[in-house]
Every structure is written in structure tokens, then in C-alpha cells.
Design a protein around this motif. Sequence first.
Motif, PDB file in Angstrom:
ATOM      1  N   MET A 154       0.630  -1.212  -0.232  1.00  0.00           N
ATOM      2  CA  MET A 154       0.342   0.129   0.002  1.00  0.00           C
ATOM      3  C   MET A 154       1.040   0.665   0.095  1.00  0.00           C
ATOM      4  SD  MET A 154      -3.050  -1.237   2.872  1.00  0.00           S
ATOM      5  CE  MET A 154      -4.335   0.417   2.290  1.00  0.00           C
ATOM      6  N   THR A 155       1.867   1.022   0.349  1.00  0.00           N
ATOM      7  CA  THR A 155       3.057   2.473   1.189  1.00  0.00           C
ATOM      8  C   THR A 155       3.625   3.110  -0.640  1.00  0.00           C
ATOM      9  OG1 THR A 155       3.328   1.910   2.848  1.00  0.00           O
ATOM     10  CG2 THR A 155       5.279   2.955   2.028  1.00  0.00           C
ATOM     11  N   ASP A 156       3.627   1.765  -1.265  1.00  0.00           N
ATOM     12  CA  ASP A 156       4.482   2.017  -2.690  1.00  0.00           C
ATOM     13  C   ASP A 156       3.128   2.839  -3.515  1.00  0.00           C
ATOM     14  OD1 ASP A 156       6.879   0.640  -2.511  1.00  0.00           O
ATOM     15  OD2 ASP A 156       5.970  -1.458  -2.545  1.00  0.00           O
ATOM     16  N   VAL A 157       1.951   2.114  -3.294  1.00  0.00           N
ATOM     17  CA  VAL A 157       1.054   3.214  -4.161  1.00  0.00           C
ATOM     18  C   VAL A 157       0.394   3.971  -2.921  1.00  0.00           C
ATOM     19  CG1 VAL A 157      -1.883   2.948  -4.725  1.00  0.00           C
ATOM     20  CG2 VAL A 157       0.006   0.982  -4.408  1.00  0.00           C
ATOM     21  N   TYR A 158       0.741   4.671  -2.478  1.00  0.00           N
ATOM     22  CA  TYR A 158       0.822   6.087  -1.715  1.00  0.00           C
ATOM     23  C   TYR A 158       2.027   7.043  -2.474  1.00  0.00           C
ATOM     24  CZ  TYR A 158      -3.075   3.884   1.246  1.00  0.00           C
ATOM     25  OH  TYR A 158      -3.773   3.700   2.073  1.00  0.00           O
TER      26      TYR A 158
ATOM     27  N   LEU B  81      -2.545  11.565   1.431  1.00  0.00           N
ATOM     28  CA  LEU B  81      -1.530  10.748   1.443  1.00  0.00           C
ATOM     29  C   LEU B  81      -0.216  10.682   2.441  1.00  0.00           C
ATOM     30  CD1 LEU B  81      -0.821  11.202  -2.821  1.00  0.00           C
ATOM     31  CD2 LEU B  81      -2.126   9.326  -0.910  1.00  0.00           C
ATOM     32  N   LEU B  82       0.454  11.974   2.762  1.00  0.00           N
ATOM     33  CA  LEU B  82       1.041  11.082   4.072  1.00  0.00           C
ATOM     34  C   LEU B  82       0.699  10.680   5.200  1.00  0.00           C
ATOM     35  CD1 LEU B  82       2.995  14.865   3.915  1.00  0.00           C
ATOM     36  CD2 LEU B  82       4.237  12.008   2.840  1.00  0.00           C
ATOM     37  N   THR B  83      -0.645  10.919   5.111  1.00  0.00           N
ATOM     38  CA  THR B  83      -1.662  10.576   6.221  1.00  0.00           C
ATOM     39  C   THR B  83      -1.791   8.864   6.325  1.00  0.00           C
ATOM     40  OG1 THR B  83      -2.823  12.592   6.839  1.00  0.00           O
ATOM     41  CG2 THR B  83      -3.804  10.607   7.979  1.00  0.00           C
ATOM     42  N   CYS B  84      -1.614   8.476   4.944  1.00  0.00           N
ATOM     43  CA  CYS B  84      -2.562   6.968   4.513  1.00  0.00           C
ATOM     44  C   CYS B  84      -1.515   6.410   5.441  1.00  0.00           C
ATOM     45  CB  CYS B  84      -3.097   7.411   2.839  1.00  0.00           C
ATOM     46  SG  CYS B  84      -4.291   7.652   2.882  1.00  0.00           S
ATOM     47  N   ILE B  85      -0.344   6.741   4.264  1.00  0.00           N
ATOM     48  CA  ILE B  85       0.866   6.186   4.603  1.00  0.00           C
ATOM     49  C   ILE B  85       1.483   6.082   6.362  1.00  0.00           C
ATOM     50  CG2 ILE B  85       3.569   5.813   4.464  1.00  0.00           C
ATOM     51  CD1 ILE B  85       2.898   8.059   1.817  1.00  0.00           C
TER      52      ILE B  85
END
Length: 371
Positions: free
Chosen positions: A78-82, A132-136
Amino acid sequence: MNTMDDITAEFTTMEPVSPSATADYEDYPDYECDVGPVRSFRAQFQPPVFWLIALLGGAGNILVVWIYLNLRRRLKTMTDVYLLNLAVADLLFLVTLPLWAAEASGSWTFSSPLCRVTSALYKLNLFSSVLLLTCISWDRYVVIVQATKAQNSQVERRRCSKLVCVCVWLLALLLATPELIFSRTSQEGACRMVFPPHLGNKTKILVLSLQVSMGFCLPLVVMAFCYSVIVAKLLQTRSFQKHRALRVILAVVLAFTLSQLPYNTMLVMEAAQASNLTITACDDVKLFKTVEQVLQCVAYTHAMLNPFLYVFVGERFRRDVKQLLRVCHRRPGANHSQAFRSSTNKASVMSGSTNKASVMSDSETSQALSL
């Protein structure tokens, strides 16, 4: 001489949006205050800084996108996608900086439709990148703190990450709608939001409050929670990479806080200024605007720093760049993508054999934090 009511009426209808003019100087009429030195400082300071951020950030983010899409072709987590979406968001903002640099040098010489699009792209990046940083941060929290659950749902989480990215972009576009509606070229030659008189001060304060809350406060709370729990978890883990992971986390949190907190504090002060004109003395006005211009540039460096903080500091991506440089140096006329993937596969096999001796929690932790 203008009365205070005239000044207040003028302040309530004009909302700046450009990175080079967050609050136009016409909000403080020149009846007793010469803001020429502030304009001169902006014309000399902001254009070279904007160009520097655009060039360095553009090169870093283009390399990120290129490696993800053409070389590794790996969106395994998931981090790659973000991170890929984060690089695209930063590029959308960076391509607008030359236009803002041109405006800072004199005035907005482009069309009003371009003003709307450019202003919306700026806010689109602002909100999408911080979300996106929050999602990471949340993804790393799940992988490290809830390792067993994350391990058993990798495929579902990858599918979910794409849906999350779509939602992030749609939410960021929704939050950037005021720029699309109200941005235009003002009579003073600035690209800014011009509100109708009946909307007045409340709309300006709402826009600033939305930017501070959704663009800083809420993400900071989520990031602080996630990384504090991650640090506590790592301190209980016997991992030789623990201290390296802690340094990466510390760099991420400090970079976000130090770059965004000062400027968002100025935005809060600007909202207070819009409410009751708390700053009226000429010297204070000039100092306020000068400091705001400097802190603005500091805040915009996030688009330049993100590739280094979230990608190049990572172990896997740093290895990708080194192998790419090695392949290009050894085979100047060869197919670099194919040679790179071959080299990467060998390195992956070697790294996999060395990681077999570590326990699952350690390997999961190092993978989540090495990117």
C-alpha cells in the motif's frame, strides 16, 4: 484618507490564493504605509526559491515515478501505491511554481482561466499530498503494530489502497473547489480569490480554517498517534534495524512539523486579521507579510523533500537508484530497463537469503520502514 470601515470592507472581499501573494498588499491601503519594500523583497526572494524548488523537486519526483513505472514496476505494498500518487501530486504543484515565480517578479500576466486552474492545482497538491502522507502513516501503523492481520490481508489491502487513493484525489478536488470558483485576475494584476460582497468575511475565514484543519491539524494528529505507537512497538522489538527505523520516523515527523507548523500558524493569524484587523500599524503589517513570504517558501519545500524523506532514505529505493546508475554506467547502449530488472532480481534473491535468519516481526518491520 480611507476610513477603517473602508479598509474592512475591502479586506473581506479579497482572498489571495497564489503562493507568491497570500494576502495582497491592497488589503492594507497605501494611505500611510509604503509597502514597496515588501513588494521588492518578494520580487527578489521568492522567484529564485520557487525555481529551485521546482527544479530539484521535479527531478526527484520524476525519478520516483520513472523507477516505479518503468524499472521496478512494483506496487507490492500500500505504501508503494501511496508514494507513487504522492510523487504525482507533488509534480502537479511543481509545474505551477514557474507561473507563481513570474507573478512574484511583477504581476499575473496570464489569463483568468489559467489562474483558476493553477490555483486549484496548488490546493489539490496541498490536500492530496498531506492526506497521502497520513495514509502512509496509517499503513505503517497497521503493518508494524498489527503485523499478523496485515500479513494475512496483503492482497485485499493492495486493492483497498487504490480505492483509498481515488477517494483522496476526489476529496482533495472537492476541497480545492473554492479556487476553481472564485480565483481570477484582480484589478491589481494578482491571481487571487475574489469573493462577492455578500459572502464577506465568513467565507474567507472558512477557507483558511479548512486549509489549516484538513491540511495540517488533522493529519498531524493521525501521524503523531501512528508514529508514537510505532516507536513504542519498535522499542520492544529486538531488531538490528530498530535504531535506523527510528531515525527515519523522526526525520518524517520533524520535516512535516517544521515545514508546515510555522506557515499554518501564520494562516491562523491571517484568519484573525480577516476577522477584526488585529494588525494595523504599518511596520507590523510589513513585518507580518515579509515573515509570511519566507514561511511560505519553507512550507512549499515539502514537494522537494518528499522524494528524499519518503523514498530515497528508504533502503529498497536507494538500492534501486544505485543499481540503475551501475547498469547505465556498464551498459551505455543496452536496454536499461531489462538490465535493471535482471540486476534487481539477483539482489532480491541475495537479500531474501540473508533475511531468512531473522524473525517475522523483524523482517516485517524492516520492510515497512525501508520502503
